[in-house]
Design an enzyme around this catalytic site. Structure first.
Site, PDB file in Angstrom:
ATOM      1  N   ASP A  74      34.337  51.621  44.073  1.00  0.00           N
ATOM      2  CA  ASP A  74      34.295  50.199  43.719  1.00  0.00           C
ATOM      3  C   ASP A  74      34.596  50.000  42.241  1.00  0.00           C
ATOM      4  O   ASP A  74      34.369  50.904  41.427  1.00  0.00           O
ATOM      5  CB  ASP A  74      32.888  49.631  43.974  1.00  0.00           C
ATOM      6  CG  ASP A  74      32.519  49.700  45.431  1.00  0.00           C
ATOM      7  OD1 ASP A  74      33.423  49.668  46.272  1.00  0.00           O
ATOM      8  OD2 ASP A  74      31.307  49.788  45.704  1.00  0.00           O
ATOM      9  N   TYR A  75      35.001  48.784  41.935  1.00  0.00           N
ATOM     10  CA  TYR A  75      35.254  48.377  40.548  1.00  0.00           C
ATOM     11  C   TYR A  75      34.061  48.730  39.645  1.00  0.00           C
ATOM     12  O   TYR A  75      34.221  49.233  38.547  1.00  0.00           O
ATOM     13  CB  TYR A  75      35.487  46.858  40.566  1.00  0.00           C
ATOM     14  CG  TYR A  75      35.924  46.241  39.277  1.00  0.00           C
ATOM     15  CD1 TYR A  75      37.206  46.453  38.784  1.00  0.00           C
ATOM     16  CD2 TYR A  75      35.064  45.399  38.564  1.00  0.00           C
ATOM     17  CE1 TYR A  75      37.624  45.856  37.618  1.00  0.00           C
ATOM     18  CE2 TYR A  75      35.468  44.791  37.394  1.00  0.00           C
ATOM     19  CZ  TYR A  75      36.751  45.024  36.918  1.00  0.00           C
ATOM     20  OH  TYR A  75      37.156  44.433  35.762  1.00  0.00           O
TER      21      TYR A  75
END
Ligand code: URA
Length: 244
Positions: A74-75
């Site tokens: 994920d970011y």
């Protein structure tokens, strides 16, 4: 191929051992390479982003091989992200049937008590079904509800935001999440934002985890300054003139 004309569609070749030419012009096949990056938060795990956000590709060195990330983080997750140009290796490493273990270090708000540990080991009911059993190790614990605990969680599934959702479902907001291992590869002391090629032992172990015979070990090849300049010129040509 090797001086013979091949007319059969789908004929298999081994580019590491055979010479391939089309109309007499030799074709340079890319040899497989694998490298490891310690992804910082606030980078996308994609090759490009239409919205112009930073991607993990910007952290890689100028290499000749066209590598891409093996799966995603994920970011807002940091840690170990592998890159390769070997499509079969990627497919096998990510295939659920291989059950390749990924280990995450999560800092959470709250107390990781016995009930929670049992729930993680037995499986957590999420919107997309019960998770497979996880391995849990509590690394640090506070005796206060508003304190911070650190857990290592080993899972082999790869559902979207799985670790965050598992912990949050059990009432533990995730403050930080970092992947520290992918199958036989550990993040070790690799600094945030830095990359390294696999060692020969890691290379063999990774291909073995994927159920493949390891091809000859190689490190990525750095592009020469002149090639870098040419590639910049060519991408500028494709982008067209700057506006504004
Ligand atoms: N689990 C998550 O919640 N996020 C990741 O990036 C990877 C696993």
């Amino acid at each position: 191929m090797d001086g013979e004309t091949v007319t059969q569609l789908g004929a298999k070749v081994d580019p590491s051992r055979q010479r391939i030419a089309v109309d007499g012009v030799p074709i340079e096949m890319e040899q497989p390479v694998v490298l490891a990056l310690n992804k910082p938060v606030a980078y996308l795990s994609t090759v490009s982003d239409p919205m112009g956000r930073r991607t993990v590709m910007q952290l890689l060195p100028p290499i000749r091989e066209r590598v891409y990330p093996v799966g995603r983080l994920d970011y807002d997750t940091s840690g170990l992200l592998l890159f390769t140009n070997d499509g079969e290796l990627t497919q096998r490493l990510l295939h659920p049937s291989r059950e390749i273990e990924k280990v995450y270090r999560a800092s959470v708000r709250g107390i990781v008590d016995r009930e929670i540990r049992r729930a993680l080991v037995e499986g957590v009911e999420l919107e997309d079904g019960l998770t497979a059993p996880a391995k849990v190790e509590v690394v640090r614990q506070s005796d206060r509800e508003d304190g911070v605990a650190v857990v290592h969680l080993a899972i082999h599934e790869g559902r979207n935001r799985q670790v965050r959702r598992m912990l949050e479902r059990l009432g533990l907001p995730v403050l930080r999440l970092k992947r520290i291992a992918f199958g036989p590869i550990s993040l070790g002391h690799l600094k945030t934002g830095e990359w390294r090629p696999l060692t020969q032992e890691e290379w063999v172990a990774l291909y073995q985890a994927a159920g493949m015979t390891a091809p000859p070990y190689r490190r990525p090849t750095m592009r020469r300054e002149s090639e870098r300049k040419e590639s910049k010129r060519s991408s500028a040509r494709h982008r067209g003139p700057r506006r504004g």
